[in-house]
Motif scaffolding. Structure first.
Motif, PDB file in Angstrom:
ATOM      1  N   VAL A 129      -4.536  -0.232 -10.666  1.00  0.00           N
ATOM      2  CA  VAL A 129      -3.320  -0.692  -9.999  1.00  0.00           C
ATOM      3  C   VAL A 129      -3.007  -2.121 -10.419  1.00  0.00           C
ATOM      4  CG1 VAL A 129      -3.660   0.829  -8.016  1.00  0.00           C
ATOM      5  CG2 VAL A 129      -4.633  -1.475  -7.996  1.00  0.00           C
ATOM      6  N   GLN A 159       3.441   5.166  -8.313  1.00  0.00           N
ATOM      7  CA  GLN A 159       2.673   4.409  -7.332  1.00  0.00           C
ATOM      8  C   GLN A 159       1.493   5.229  -6.815  1.00  0.00           C
ATOM      9  OE1 GLN A 159       5.801   3.605  -4.455  1.00  0.00           O
ATOM     10  NE2 GLN A 159       6.037   1.500  -5.219  1.00  0.00           N
ATOM     11  N   SER A 178       5.812  -4.257  -1.155  1.00  0.00           N
ATOM     12  CA  SER A 178       5.672  -2.902  -0.634  1.00  0.00           C
ATOM     13  C   SER A 178       6.158  -2.885   0.810  1.00  0.00           C
ATOM     14  CB  SER A 178       4.220  -2.436  -0.736  1.00  0.00           C
ATOM     15  OG  SER A 178       4.098  -1.078  -0.337  1.00  0.00           O
ATOM     16  N   ALA A 219       2.103   1.544  -0.260  1.00  0.00           N
ATOM     17  CA  ALA A 219       1.950   1.922  -1.663  1.00  0.00           C
ATOM     18  C   ALA A 219       1.665   0.698  -2.517  1.00  0.00           C
ATOM     19  CB  ALA A 219       3.205   2.628  -2.166  1.00  0.00           C
ATOM     20  N   ARG A 243       1.542  -0.391  -6.891  1.00  0.00           N
ATOM     21  CA  ARG A 243       2.046   0.055  -8.190  1.00  0.00           C
ATOM     22  C   ARG A 243       0.908   0.420  -9.157  1.00  0.00           C
ATOM     23  NH1 ARG A 243       5.930  -4.758  -9.783  1.00  0.00           N
ATOM     24  NH2 ARG A 243       4.288  -5.904  -8.674  1.00  0.00           N
TER      25      ARG A 243
END
Length: 492
Positions: A374, A412, A466, A483, A485
């Motif tokens: 992430v 995501q 988010s 979430a 990314r």
């Protein structure tokens, strides 16, 4: 003193129009005078030559100047708008038609005479008027020869002094005065119409200025004002008025928000003061017991443990207050980087292993193994998950279960922190992320928790670009979802 825009514009435009009018009249008179002079000179251009050719006294040469003077008087009677002069080759006046006392100059400049003879097309040309020291007039001229010898020039002034006197009288006649008066009245009417037009044009500006002045006096409180209505036309003043109205609405909304925020801060300060005072008073009380009483070592150890617990709780609350203040100040820095989400989650679970074991709570991850790269701020994401897990433990009875679920959605990864605790009342859900909120179903010592954990979590989530959502039901548990990314999509 002239202050308003309407007065300044009216005075300025009136002055400009007056200057333009005077300039136009002056220019028109000059053009008319030049045109009249050019036309008259062109009309009588050959007068002197015809007189010289048709009169024996001039055609064969001048011998009798007295007879020539008599001839000039006769011609002047026939043509009173002309004056006749005979000038020798040096420019000196030899004889003329005027009375001796009327002639003030005994010579004239020959250059205009020669110019007219050589360039008769370049009109008008002005020559000296012997009746005046500085005045010039249009004329006709012809050279006079005796055989091949130049004797002088027949110099005819067009527009005699009598003609000028009559013209002046006509110019000052009642008829001309009436025309001038009519022109003046027309100009006054035009100025009046212009002033009315300016009043019409500037009245919206005056209305807008008065409204802004009233708004300043009312400290921009729209409840004490009636906003003027402006049309949606292309008129710039009306567009400005609409913009001012919208600006005042925005100012009032922002002032209302600031007032509400100030009220919330005051309430938060009151709650925090109570929450800070409680562990501090307990800490002070146990320390005083240790100082004043001669208790057994076991009792002293118990007092110290309780004091340490209150001290720890006080430090935790103070840390949360400073963290929330730092986040709300807008100075928090975010450092995005690529890292493994699974490793971060298991590191966090390790921190809670002892605490969940003591509380008989199961902490699991779904799926157990996954590789999720992430792009986020690892420290702030760790703080978010820590707050959510700690919040779930505090609202969890013995034997409960906390699950961290990771799922993939488009670009995501969705994270869900789900517990099987007591749940949150539906009426409290809209307020759980407010700084002053404190849940009514927390386990353990309620006095030591001011509810800042979820407020901090909400602000951290916004910094991570988010949004956090909550779903809860009393008796069944609560689920927080947000979430992060994917690294591959965030860096492309």
């Amino acid at each position: 003193m002239i202050q308003s825009l309407y007065q300044r514009l009216s005075l300025t435009i009136s002055t400009v129009l007056f200057i333009i009018l005077i300039s136009f009249v002056t220019w028109t008179q000059c053009v008319s005078e030049v045109s009249r002079s050019q036309a008259e000179q062109k009309l009588h251009l050959g007068l002197a030559e015809h007189l010289a050719n048709d009169n024996p006294l001039l055609k064969q040469g001048v011998y009798d100047y007295k007879a020539l003077e008599s001839l000039f008087h006769t011609l002047m009677v026939l043509g009173p708008s002309f004056e006749f002069y005979f000038v020798d080759p040096s420019g000196k006046l030899v004889t003329y038609s005027a009375k001796p006392g009327d002639v003030k100059k005994q010579s004239v400049d020959l250059r205009p005479l020669l110019q007219l003879i050589e360039e008769p097309h370049n009109l008008p040309i002005f020559g000296d008027d012997p009746r005046s020291f500085d005045q010039q007039k249009i004329f006709s001229v012809a050279p006079v020869y005796n055989n091949d010898t130049l004797q002088g020039y027949l110099y005819v002034i067009i527009g005699s002094s009598a003609y000028d006197s009559i013209f002046t009288q006509i110019s000052s006649s009642d008829h001309l005065f009436q025309h001038s008066a009519g022109l003046l009245i027309l100009v006054i009417i035009l100025l009046f119409v212009a002033v009315l037009l300016f009043r019409y044009i500037t009245s919206p500006l005056k209305q807008l200025g008065d409204f802004i002045h009233k708004a300043e006096e009312a400290k921009f409180n729209l409840t004490e004002l009636t906003m003027p209505q402006w049309s949606n036309s292309d008129n710039e003043v009306h567009q400005l008025g609409n913009s001012v109205n919208q600006m005042l609405v925005t100012i009032n909304q922002q002032m209302a928000q600031l007032t509400e925020l100030d009220s919330q801060r005051r309430q938060l300060l009151a709650h925090l003061s109570h929450d800070l005072r409680t562990p501090l008073a307990s800490l002070q009380g146990y320390l005083e017991l240790i100082e004043k009483q001669h208790a057994k070592p076991e009792q002293q150890m118990h007092y110290l443990q309780v004091a340490l617990k209150n001290c720890t709780q006080l430090k935790s609350l103070i840390d949360q207050i400073f963290e929330l203040a730092h986040l709300e100040s807008g100075h928090a820095n975010v450092q995005f980087e690529v890292f493994n989400l699974g490793e971060l989650i298991y590191d966090i679970l390790a921190k809670f292993a002892l605490k969940t074991e003591q509380a008989n709570i199961t902490l699991t991850v779904q799926p157990k193994t996954f590789d999720a790269q992430v792009y986020s701020d690892i420290a702030k994401l760790e703080r978010v998950l820590t707050n959510l897990i700690d919040n779930a433990i505090r609202h969890m009875p013995s034997g409960g279960n906390i699950t961290i679920e990771v799922s993939e959605h488009n670009k995501q990864y969705a994270l869900a922190v789900r517990d099987t605790g007591l749940g949150i009342n539906a009426k409290e859900l809209p307020y759980i992320f407010e700084a002053r909120y404190k849940a009514s179903n927390s386990q353990g010592c309620k006095k030591t928790h001011a509810g800042l954990g979820l407020a901090i979590t909400s602000r951290l989530i916004r910094l991570l670009k988010s949004e956090i959502k909550v779903d809860s039901e009393l008796g069944k548990g609560t689920e927080f979802t947000f979430a992060v990314r994917k690294a591959t999509d965030a860096l492309n």
